[in-house]
Write an enzyme that holds these catalytic residues in place. Structure first.
Site, PDB file in Angstrom:
ATOM      1  N   GLN A 131     -39.956  -0.664   0.676  1.00 59.17           N
ATOM      2  CA  GLN A 131     -38.544  -1.013   0.542  1.00 59.17           C
ATOM      3  C   GLN A 131     -37.701   0.227   0.277  1.00 59.17           C
ATOM      4  O   GLN A 131     -37.865   0.877  -0.752  1.00 59.17           O
ATOM      5  CB  GLN A 131     -38.389  -2.009  -0.613  1.00 59.17           C
ATOM      6  CG  GLN A 131     -36.977  -2.451  -0.895  1.00 59.17           C
ATOM      7  CD  GLN A 131     -36.932  -3.508  -1.994  1.00 59.17           C
ATOM      8  OE1 GLN A 131     -37.960  -3.924  -2.509  1.00 59.17           O
ATOM      9  NE2 GLN A 131     -35.746  -3.937  -2.360  1.00 59.17           N
ATOM     10  N   GLY A 132     -36.801   0.564   1.196  1.00 60.40           N
ATOM     11  CA  GLY A 132     -35.959   1.747   1.070  1.00 60.40           C
ATOM     12  C   GLY A 132     -34.579   1.399   0.562  1.00 60.40           C
ATOM     13  O   GLY A 132     -33.593   1.419   1.319  1.00 60.40           O
ATOM     14  N   TYR A 133     -34.479   1.082  -0.720  1.00 64.53           N
ATOM     15  CA  TYR A 133     -33.202   0.740  -1.336  1.00 64.53           C
ATOM     16  C   TYR A 133     -32.707   1.857  -2.261  1.00 64.53           C
ATOM     17  O   TYR A 133     -31.708   2.494  -2.010  1.00 64.53           O
ATOM     18  CB  TYR A 133     -33.335  -0.565  -2.136  1.00 64.53           C
ATOM     19  CG  TYR A 133     -33.195  -1.838  -1.352  1.00 64.53           C
ATOM     20  CD1 TYR A 133     -33.330  -1.881   0.028  1.00 64.53           C
ATOM     21  CD2 TYR A 133     -32.940  -3.047  -2.004  1.00 64.53           C
ATOM     22  CE1 TYR A 133     -33.215  -3.061   0.740  1.00 64.53           C
ATOM     23  CE2 TYR A 133     -32.816  -4.241  -1.305  1.00 64.53           C
ATOM     24  CZ  TYR A 133     -32.954  -4.241   0.062  1.00 64.53           C
ATOM     25  OH  TYR A 133     -32.826  -5.426   0.756  1.00 64.53           O
ATOM     26  N   SER A 134     -33.414   2.084  -3.383  1.00 62.52           N
ATOM     27  CA  SER A 134     -32.924   2.992  -4.423  1.00 62.52           C
ATOM     28  C   SER A 134     -32.823   4.431  -3.933  1.00 62.52           C
ATOM     29  O   SER A 134     -33.597   4.873  -3.089  1.00 62.52           O
ATOM     30  CB  SER A 134     -33.853   2.947  -5.637  1.00 62.52           C
ATOM     31  OG  SER A 134     -33.778   1.704  -6.277  1.00 62.52           O
ATOM     32  N   SER A 170     -41.957   1.984  -3.650  1.00 63.38           N
ATOM     33  CA  SER A 170     -43.309   1.520  -3.948  1.00 63.38           C
ATOM     34  C   SER A 170     -44.164   1.458  -2.693  1.00 63.38           C
ATOM     35  O   SER A 170     -43.761   0.883  -1.677  1.00 63.38           O
ATOM     36  CB  SER A 170     -43.252   0.142  -4.605  1.00 63.38           C
ATOM     37  OG  SER A 170     -42.566   0.196  -5.825  1.00 63.38           O
ATOM     38  N   GLU A 253     -37.150 -12.163  -3.653  1.00 62.74           N
ATOM     39  CA  GLU A 253     -38.020 -11.356  -4.511  1.00 62.74           C
ATOM     40  C   GLU A 253     -38.442 -12.103  -5.764  1.00 62.74           C
ATOM     41  O   GLU A 253     -39.521 -11.867  -6.296  1.00 62.74           O
ATOM     42  CB  GLU A 253     -37.301 -10.062  -4.898  1.00 62.74           C
ATOM     43  CG  GLU A 253     -38.173  -9.094  -5.685  1.00 62.74           C
ATOM     44  CD  GLU A 253     -37.487  -7.758  -5.895  1.00 62.74           C
ATOM     45  OE1 GLU A 253     -38.194  -6.791  -6.207  1.00 62.74           O
ATOM     46  OE2 GLU A 253     -36.260  -7.671  -5.759  1.00 62.74           O
ATOM     47  N   SER A 380     -32.002  -2.898 -13.448  1.00 62.68           N
ATOM     48  CA  SER A 380     -32.137  -2.665 -14.884  1.00 62.68           C
ATOM     49  C   SER A 380     -31.497  -3.791 -15.690  1.00 62.68           C
ATOM     50  O   SER A 380     -30.668  -4.562 -15.185  1.00 62.68           O
ATOM     51  CB  SER A 380     -31.489  -1.337 -15.259  1.00 62.68           C
ATOM     52  OG  SER A 380     -30.086  -1.409 -15.103  1.00 62.68           O
ATOM     53  N   GLU A 382     -29.266  -3.536 -17.904  1.00 66.58           N
ATOM     54  CA  GLU A 382     -27.816  -3.341 -17.957  1.00 66.58           C
ATOM     55  C   GLU A 382     -27.135  -3.960 -16.735  1.00 66.58           C
ATOM     56  O   GLU A 382     -26.075  -4.592 -16.847  1.00 66.58           O
ATOM     57  CB  GLU A 382     -27.492  -1.850 -18.053  1.00 66.58           C
ATOM     58  CG  GLU A 382     -27.894  -1.190 -19.357  1.00 66.58           C
ATOM     59  CD  GLU A 382     -29.377  -0.879 -19.446  1.00 66.58           C
ATOM     60  OE1 GLU A 382     -29.826  -0.471 -20.530  1.00 66.58           O
ATOM     61  OE2 GLU A 382     -30.095  -1.045 -18.439  1.00 66.58           O
TER      62      GLU A 382
END
Length: 412
Positions: A131-134, A170, A253, A380, A382
């Site tokens: 997964q190429g998100y962050s 990951s 997810e 997160s 937050e």
């Protein structure tokens, strides 16, 4: 909410339990308990063979429609499978991102050609996805994605050319493909102008660098995209409208596998209690109260998860609209981190030293170290609280920075 199982569901539970008991034998028996968070480096090839064995016997893509290669099982049957899989201590599967996230996303948003190309290898566990998100400058602020892609025409036809960097990716070092959120409209900001692209990793324009974790493994990676290419047809949904696709994927997810996750949590808690009884720390009434509290909280999590699934089964969207996914992430992330801390309290001085070889961690040390990330990855705490405050409670929006800021690890 009816928490009982029908006769048909009980029969299905027996079928799953029997099959796992019959097949987790021989070479596969040695895989019990391997893999999972912080341990994805364990016996990868052997677990891939087990995943393909599951596929050959119809135990992958359980909830997918039959026309897409799945079994079309009910939500409760999927829950039962995940529960029994965890109870059998079966090895962690290697195809989660493809089977549980991308597959349902392609079924919902993909073209027939994309479905025909990618769904069968996902079902068979012959192609693995990451997964190429962050990104380093985005983290949990997914709308701040800066990776860019543009359409070019060359000898191979029209292609997307992708430049940028992803992080906390990951299993990228073990995958053949990555679904990438990239900005494809120059000058666009935040949620606008993003596209959801399918990018092959085995090419010169992609560099994958594993990141060594405090637990000793390298589950996640940095991924550098420098002129990486993928065909123009490898965009899911409309170009520039990828935010909706990306959010749809995140909805998948946090699904039925959470109840299986809680069975694994219960096993971890049980080992902590056993250690407390063995080393005498169970006699401490304060520590015993903490163990009891952890047990009660875990049961509350299980019942709340069942309540959410019951609402989905009844066709209600109140669970989603009420921020159920964010609430669940906050609850289990915090609980699991506290369990790691409790495990170290039970271990006492023994928890401060490694076994034998350098950095040879026992399961409770690994639990403590890895669970520190539970309240960060996948969005997160937050971010989850902000979602609940603004979108559910209707509180005023937090001030947004005018320039991108570096955030911590987010959805991976």
């Amino acid at each position: 909410m009816d928490l009982s199982y029908s006769a048909e569901e009980q029969a299905f539970r027996t079928e799953v339990r029997t099959w796992l008991g019959d097949h987790l034998t021989g070479d596969f028996a040695a895989l019990k308990g391997l893999g999972g968070p912080g341990r994805d480096h364990e016996a990868h090839d052997e677990r891939l063979a087990w995943n393909q064995h599951l596929a050959a016997h119809g135990w992958t893509a359980l909830g997918w429609p039959a026309e897409h290669g799945g079994r079309g099982l009910s939500l409760m049957q999927q829950v039962i499978f995940h529960e029994e899989y965890a109870r059998a201590d079966a090895p962690a599967r290697v195809n989660h991102l493809g089977e549980e996230l991308l597959g349902p996303t392609l079924i919902a948003f993909g073209t027939p050609e994309q479905q025909q190309r990618f769904l069968p290898p996902i079902v068979a566990a012959t192609e693995l996805w990451c997964q190429g998100y962050s990104e380093p400058g985005a983290g949990s602020d997914l709308a701040n994605v800066q990776t860019r892609a543009r359409l070019e025409t060359g000898p191979g036809g029209e292609q997307w050319v992708v430049d940028g960097q992803k992080v906390w990716t990951s299993l990228a070092h073990l995958s053949q493909w990555c679904f990438v959120l990239a900005r494809t409209e120059p000058g666009s900001q935040r949620h606008e102008g993003l596209s959801f692209l399918l990018v092959p990793l085995d090419q010169e324009g992609v560099e994958v660098r594993p990141i060594e974790q405090i637990t000793g493994g390298s589950e996640f990676n940095e991924v550098f995209l420098t002129g990486a290419r993928t065909d123009a047809a490898m965009v899911v949904g409309e170009p520039g409208r990828g935010w909706g696709v990306a959010m749809g994927l995140l909805g998948f997810e946090r699904g039925v596998s959470t109840l299986g996750q809680q069975v694994g949590f219960a096993r971890e808690l049980e080992t902590v209690v056993e250690r407390a009884r063995a080393n005498g720390s169970y006699d401490d009434p304060v520590l015993r109260d903490r163990l009891a509290q952890a047990t009660v909280e875990l049961e509350v999590m299980r019942v709340n998860a069942l309540r959410g699934l019951s609402a989905v089964t009844a066709g209600s969207d109140s669970a989603a609209g009420g921020g159920a996914a964010s609430i669940a992430k906050l609850v289990w992330g915090g609980w699991h981190r506290r369990l790691g801390e409790l495990a170290m309290q039970v271990a006492g001085a023994d928890g401060l030293t490694a076994r034998g070889a350098a950095y040879d961690l026992d399961p409770h040390q690994r639990l403590f170290l890895f669970s520190r990330a539970d309240t960060i990855y996948g969005g997160s705490d937050e971010v989850q609280r902000t979602i609940l405050a603004e979108r559910v409670l209707g509180l005023p929006r937090e001030p947004r920075p005018t320039t991108p800021t570096t955030s911590t690890q987010g959805a991976r």
